[in-house]
Design a protein around this motif. Structure first.
Motif, PDB file in Angstrom:
ATOM      1  N   ARG A  48       0.844  -1.192   0.000  1.00 26.46           N
ATOM      2  CA  ARG A  48       0.000   0.000   0.000  1.00 26.46           C
ATOM      3  C   ARG A  48       0.883   1.247   0.000  1.00 26.46           C
ATOM      4  NH1 ARG A  48      -4.579  -0.956   4.655  1.00 26.46           N
ATOM      5  NH2 ARG A  48      -5.491  -2.835   3.742  1.00 26.46           N
ATOM      6  N   PRO A  49       0.763   2.082  -1.009  1.00 23.26           N
ATOM      7  CA  PRO A  49       1.526   3.332  -0.976  1.00 23.26           C
ATOM      8  C   PRO A  49       1.085   4.226   0.190  1.00 23.26           C
ATOM      9  CG  PRO A  49       0.746   2.883  -3.191  1.00 23.26           C
ATOM     10  CD  PRO A  49       0.083   1.891  -2.283  1.00 23.26           C
ATOM     11  N   LEU A  50      -0.213   4.277   0.429  1.00 22.12           N
ATOM     12  CA  LEU A  50      -0.761   5.048   1.542  1.00 22.12           C
ATOM     13  C   LEU A  50      -1.380   4.063   2.529  1.00 22.12           C
ATOM     14  CD1 LEU A  50      -2.588   7.861  -0.471  1.00 22.12           C
ATOM     15  CD2 LEU A  50      -0.318   7.949   0.580  1.00 22.12           C
ATOM     16  N   THR A  56      -3.361  -1.691  -3.253  1.00 22.36           N
ATOM     17  CA  THR A  56      -1.957  -2.075  -3.299  1.00 22.36           C
ATOM     18  C   THR A  56      -1.404  -1.888  -4.707  1.00 22.36           C
ATOM     19  OG1 THR A  56      -2.513  -4.381  -3.734  1.00 22.36           O
ATOM     20  CG2 THR A  56      -2.162  -3.766  -1.441  1.00 22.36           C
ATOM     21  N   ALA A  57      -0.196  -1.377  -4.764  1.00 26.50           N
ATOM     22  CA  ALA A  57       0.514  -1.233  -6.033  1.00 26.50           C
ATOM     23  C   ALA A  57       1.393  -2.462  -6.213  1.00 26.50           C
ATOM     24  CB  ALA A  57       1.355   0.033  -6.022  1.00 26.50           C
ATOM     25  N   ASP A  58       1.705  -2.793  -7.457  1.00 22.05           N
ATOM     26  CA  ASP A  58       2.531  -3.968  -7.732  1.00 22.05           C
ATOM     27  C   ASP A  58       3.984  -3.739  -7.320  1.00 22.05           C
ATOM     28  OD1 ASP A  58       0.454  -5.591  -8.888  1.00 22.05           O
ATOM     29  OD2 ASP A  58       0.477  -4.176 -10.555  1.00 22.05           O
ATOM     30  N   LEU A  59       4.506  -2.554  -7.563  1.00 26.00           N
ATOM     31  CA  LEU A  59       5.839  -2.156  -7.117  1.00 26.00           C
ATOM     32  C   LEU A  59       5.705  -0.789  -6.460  1.00 26.00           C
ATOM     33  CD1 LEU A  59       6.339  -3.851  -9.918  1.00 26.00           C
ATOM     34  CD2 LEU A  59       8.626  -2.987  -9.667  1.00 26.00           C
ATOM     35  N   VAL A  60       6.361  -0.615  -5.330  1.00 24.99           N
ATOM     36  CA  VAL A  60       6.311   0.668  -4.629  1.00 24.99           C
ATOM     37  C   VAL A  60       7.734   1.102  -4.301  1.00 24.99           C
ATOM     38  CG1 VAL A  60       5.495   1.893  -2.575  1.00 24.99           C
ATOM     39  CG2 VAL A  60       4.041   0.163  -3.645  1.00 24.99           C
ATOM     40  N   PHE A  61       8.068   2.294  -4.752  1.00 28.02           N
ATOM     41  CA  PHE A  61       9.344   2.924  -4.442  1.00 28.02           C
ATOM     42  C   PHE A  61       9.034   3.997  -3.398  1.00 28.02           C
ATOM     43  CE2 PHE A  61       9.575   1.158  -8.650  1.00 28.02           C
ATOM     44  CZ  PHE A  61      10.812   0.525  -8.667  1.00 28.02           C
ATOM     45  N   ALA A  67       4.415   4.715  -7.369  1.00 30.06           N
ATOM     46  CA  ALA A  67       3.621   3.489  -7.301  1.00 30.06           C
ATOM     47  C   ALA A  67       3.407   2.986  -8.724  1.00 30.06           C
ATOM     48  CB  ALA A  67       2.277   3.764  -6.636  1.00 30.06           C
ATOM     49  N   VAL A  68       3.705   1.700  -8.935  1.00 28.91           N
ATOM     50  CA  VAL A  68       3.581   1.092 -10.255  1.00 28.91           C
ATOM     51  C   VAL A  68       2.469   0.041 -10.207  1.00 28.91           C
ATOM     52  CG1 VAL A  68       4.756  -0.220 -12.068  1.00 28.91           C
ATOM     53  CG2 VAL A  68       6.048   1.428 -10.673  1.00 28.91           C
ATOM     54  N   PHE A  69       1.553   0.145 -11.163  1.00 24.11           N
ATOM     55  CA  PHE A  69       0.455  -0.814 -11.294  1.00 24.11           C
ATOM     56  C   PHE A  69       0.591  -1.475 -12.660  1.00 24.11           C
ATOM     57  CE2 PHE A  69      -0.958   2.451  -8.419  1.00 24.11           C
ATOM     58  CZ  PHE A  69      -1.623   1.769  -7.416  1.00 24.11           C
ATOM     59  N   ILE A  70       0.632  -2.805 -12.688  1.00 30.91           N
ATOM     60  CA  ILE A  70       0.672  -3.537 -13.946  1.00 30.91           C
ATOM     61  C   ILE A  70      -0.713  -4.126 -14.136  1.00 30.91           C
ATOM     62  CG2 ILE A  70       1.779  -5.380 -15.250  1.00 30.91           C
ATOM     63  CD1 ILE A  70       4.275  -4.849 -13.456  1.00 30.91           C
ATOM     64  N   ASP A  71      -1.450  -3.529 -15.062  1.00 25.96           N
ATOM     65  CA  ASP A  71      -2.866  -3.834 -15.235  1.00 25.96           C
ATOM     66  C   ASP A  71      -3.109  -4.841 -16.351  1.00 25.96           C
ATOM     67  OD1 ASP A  71      -3.460  -1.977 -13.248  1.00 25.96           O
ATOM     68  OD2 ASP A  71      -3.837  -0.354 -14.673  1.00 25.96           O
TER      69      ASP A  71
END
Length: 146
Positions: A48-50, A56-61, A67-71
């Motif tokens: 969760r970025p926040l 939830t994002a797939d990858l979070v920096f 926040a990266v979402f692969i849809d």
């Protein structure tokens, strides 16, 4: 305000199909993660970025606030590849509509909180997706990493 959920699945076959779909560690996600990791970036997976937002994002920096979402093309209504379901078409159309609405709401909320959101379609090549992510992360600060 969150999007209303679509009606329940009409039969057990639909219910089984939905349960069989992975929420994380999909093929496209794993391919992108491998390349991003090989580029030297470190990230959180399915996070969760926040903390107060149940998305939830797939990858979070985290430090870079990216926040990266692969849809998936079907699940998120890709304008190029989404096809209308033949069985239970109304159910699936509502499901995809609600997903798209939730995605837009997530993007707005994260942007308001100062995050950069990257949306990547599953049909984009893993190499191109990884390059976009690396460029965004490295352009977000003075030092590489995440």
């Amino acid at each position: 305000m969150s999007a209303p959920r679509p009606a329940k699945a009409l039969n057990e076959g639909v219910r089984k199909s939905m349960r069989a779909n992975r929420g994380r560690d999909t093929g496209p996600e794993l391919a992108v993660r491998r390349l991003v990791h090989a580029a030297g970036l470190r990230y959180r997976v399915s996070a969760r970025p926040l903390p107060d937002l149940r998305r939830t994002a797939d990858l979070v920096f985290t430090r870079r606030r990216i926040a990266v979402f692969i849809d998936g093309c079907f699940w998120h209504g890709c304008p190029e590849h989404h096809t209308r379901a033949r069985t239970n078409a109304d159910y699936w159309a509502e499901k995809v509509r609600a997903n798209r609405e939730r995605d837009a709401d997530t993007d707005r909320r994260l942007a308001r909180a100062g995050w950069t959101v990257l949306r990547i379609w599953e049909h984009e090549g893993a190499d191109a997706a990884a390059q976009r992510i690396v460029a965004a992360v490295r352009g977000a600060g003075d030092t590489p990493g995440g």
